[in-house]
Design an enzyme around this catalytic site. Structure first.
Site, PDB file in Angstrom:
ATOM      1  N   TYR A 133     -15.475  25.652  -0.388  1.00 47.72           N
ATOM      2  CA  TYR A 133     -14.054  25.134  -0.521  1.00 47.72           C
ATOM      3  C   TYR A 133     -13.269  26.490  -1.227  1.00 47.72           C
ATOM      4  O   TYR A 133     -13.527  26.234  -2.151  1.00 47.72           O
ATOM      5  CB  TYR A 133     -14.872  24.160  -0.781  1.00 47.72           C
ATOM      6  CG  TYR A 133     -14.959  22.422  -0.262  1.00 47.72           C
ATOM      7  CD1 TYR A 133     -14.563  22.366   0.924  1.00 47.72           C
ATOM      8  CD2 TYR A 133     -15.958  21.927  -0.150  1.00 47.72           C
ATOM      9  CE1 TYR A 133     -14.768  20.987   1.615  1.00 47.72           C
ATOM     10  CE2 TYR A 133     -16.373  20.680  -0.013  1.00 47.72           C
ATOM     11  CZ  TYR A 133     -16.108  20.740   1.465  1.00 47.72           C
ATOM     12  OH  TYR A 133     -16.333  20.248   2.093  1.00 47.72           O
ATOM     13  N   ASP A 161     -13.077  22.480   7.718  1.00 51.26           N
ATOM     14  CA  ASP A 161     -12.459  21.153   8.547  1.00 51.26           C
ATOM     15  C   ASP A 161     -12.343  20.755   7.803  1.00 51.26           C
ATOM     16  O   ASP A 161     -12.582  19.467   8.352  1.00 51.26           O
ATOM     17  CB  ASP A 161     -13.879  21.106   9.586  1.00 51.26           C
ATOM     18  CG  ASP A 161     -15.324  20.791   8.659  1.00 51.26           C
ATOM     19  OD1 ASP A 161     -15.025  21.070   7.446  1.00 51.26           O
ATOM     20  OD2 ASP A 161     -16.247  20.690   9.838  1.00 51.26           O
ATOM     21  N   HIS A 253     -18.499  18.732  10.573  1.00 53.53           N
ATOM     22  CA  HIS A 253     -18.429  17.432   8.867  1.00 53.53           C
ATOM     23  C   HIS A 253     -19.555  17.303   8.535  1.00 53.53           C
ATOM     24  O   HIS A 253     -19.060  15.599   8.627  1.00 53.53           O
ATOM     25  CB  HIS A 253     -16.900  18.145   8.197  1.00 53.53           C
ATOM     26  CG  HIS A 253     -17.255  17.675   6.638  1.00 53.53           C
ATOM     27  ND1 HIS A 253     -16.158  18.946   6.451  1.00 53.53           N
ATOM     28  CD2 HIS A 253     -18.169  16.610   5.740  1.00 53.53           C
ATOM     29  CE1 HIS A 253     -16.653  18.793   5.140  1.00 53.53           C
ATOM     30  NE2 HIS A 253     -17.597  17.693   5.029  1.00 53.53           N
TER      31      HIS A 253
HETATM   32  C1  HOC Z   1     -10.629  17.066   1.669  1.00 52.57           C
HETATM   33  C2  HOC Z   1     -12.326  17.619   1.501  1.00 52.57           C
HETATM   34  O1  HOC Z   1     -18.032  17.815   1.588  1.00 52.57           O
HETATM   35  C3  HOC Z   1     -17.799  15.590   1.902  1.00 52.57           C
HETATM   36  C4  HOC Z   1     -17.782  16.659   1.342  1.00 52.57           C
HETATM   37  C5  HOC Z   1     -16.728  16.775   0.688  1.00 52.57           C
HETATM   38  C6  HOC Z   1     -15.221  16.475   1.099  1.00 52.57           C
HETATM   39  C7  HOC Z   1     -13.990  17.171   1.055  1.00 52.57           C
HETATM   40  C8  HOC Z   1     -13.199  17.046   1.726  1.00 52.57           C
HETATM   41  O2  HOC Z   1     -18.151  14.243   1.303  1.00 52.57           O
HETATM   42  O3  HOC Z   1     -18.119  15.535   2.976  1.00 52.57           O
END
Ligand code: HOC
Length: 389
Positions: A133, A161, A253
């Site tokens: 990240y 993403d 994601h």
């Molecule tokens: C704005 C970024 O990957 C999840 C993890 C952390 C979230 C980060 C979002 O919970 O999907």
């Protein structure tokens, strides 16, 4: 007992029963109405096999390579955050399981265990990737990336993403306490909103300003191959190729960001078509690799992705559910199940090796039809129940 677990869906059903509510809410939640998380899995139900016969499948070999590194199966353990919510040993369980089963683990930026703990926990020759990240403070990002390279990480997967956190309402209804054992060290303890779930509490450092031109900076600070994780259309895959990257992960994601984003497997088919038409590429391709994640629960799902041109497939939540319910033995069993499913399904498909799993072995003509599929498995039921409340 563990011997009654017969497939990856089973882990999810058991985990839901035994996990603390907060942990279940964080791992299982997805954006808005959770349509994309269901679609991720359902999309695989729109692809059918065209098996070949009499090809001597006495022995089948499903070993393969990912970015030039050996793997016993064409899968990798993808990055997921806050591993200690499910078990006190967190991501270290996955590091050890990856070593034992000869597969690759992608270490998450937001792991509960420290990065060094996960590298130190690996076997000497064990290959690990790192999911990044990008921090608003690029000096921190530079330090993390260069440390990863120094510690022998073989590829950098930059998540693209998540410029902003998706609304995962199940998670938002929980509080994430400062003293939570899964707290990640990197985010700092102060000035975070802990009133609306784990994801919000841990993600405030992520830079929404990330842009294509930043890739030159990444190339200047590391020699690791760069892969973008979270590409969702062929245009961006083409841009990544033109920028000389090593590949892309076609991913939404795990359905946790933009609801109604399409499934990775559907984007894969689109990318293969356009990268062939526009750049003459064929897949799988050693120089520019396509990966997929999201909704993968069966070796047949993986084989469909391989047939469509993926180099490998990422699996995340099922391993979290496996160790949350059964500890390290759960992950061992999950990988053994996948192993057995690969063996059987490659025989039935008529493919003695992964290279024999070719495009002609699948009929994906309905993949983009966006029919609302209703698979009768626990993934669907789980979310359907949630939607009723
Ligand atoms: C704005 C970024 O990957 C999840 C993890 C952390 C979230 C980060 C979002 O919970 O999907």
């Amino acid at each position: 007992s563990l011997s009654e677990i017969l497939n990856l869906h089973d882990f999810e059903s058991i985990a839901k029963e035994v996990m603390p509510v907060k942990a279940w809410a964080y791992y299982s939640s997805a954006a808005d109405d959770e349509i994309t998380i269901r679609e991720n899995h359902a999309a695989y139900h729109r692809i059918w096999f065209r098996p070949r016969i009499m090809r001597d499948v006495t022995n089948v070999d499903f070993s393969s390579t990912i970015l030039g590194h050996k793997t016993s199966m064409p899968i990798y353990i993808t990055a997921t955050a806050l591993g200690k919510l499910g078990h006190p040993d967190g991501e270290l369980i996955l590091t050890r399981a990856a070593a034992q089963h000869g597969i690759i683990q992608m270490i998450p930026t937001l792991a509960s265990c420290s990065f060094d703990e996960l590298v130190d926990g690996a076997q000497p020759e064990q290959v690990q990737f790192f999911q990044l990240y990008v921090n608003k403070d690029r000096a921190i990002t530079k330090r993390i990336v260069q440390h990863a390279e120094t510690r022998g990480i073989k590829a950098l997967f930059i998540t693209v993403d998540a410029p902003q956190l998706g609304r995962r309402e199940k998670d938002m209804r929980q509080k994430f306490e400062a003293e939570d054992p899964a707290e990640v060290s990197k985010t700092g303890k102060d000035n975070v909103d802990r009133s609306q779930g784990a994801a919000r509490a841990i993600s405030s450092f992520i830079d929404p300003g990330l842009k294509w031109s930043d890739l030159d900076w990444f190339k200047s600070i590391t020699k690791m191959p760069l892969i973008l994780k979270g590409v969702q259309c062929w245009e961006d895959a083409l841009e990544a190729y033109d920028q000389g990257l090593a590949g892309v992960v076609l991913s939404n994601h795990g359905g946790r960001q933009l609801d109604f984003a399409r499934s990775g497997i559907e984007i894969l088919a689109e990318c293969v078509k356009h990268l062939k038409e526009k750049r003459g590429l064929t897949f799988p391709n050693e120089k520019f690799q396509l990966f997929v994640d999201g909704g993968v629960r069966r070796a047949t799902d993986v084989l469909k992705a391989i047939a469509l041109g993926a180099s490998a497939v990422g699996i995340g939540r099922p391993f979290l559910y496996a160790y949350s319910a059964y500890g390290p033995d759960g992950v061992d069993r999950a990988l053994q199940i996948l192993h057995d499913e690969f063996e059987m399904n490659m025989r039935l498909l008529g493919a003695p090796t992964i290279k024999d799993v070719v495009r002609e072995m699948v009929d994906a003509s309905n993949l983009s039809s966006h029919v609302v599929a209703v698979p009768s498995d626990s993934l669907f039921n789980t979310n359907y129940e949630v939607m009723q409340h």
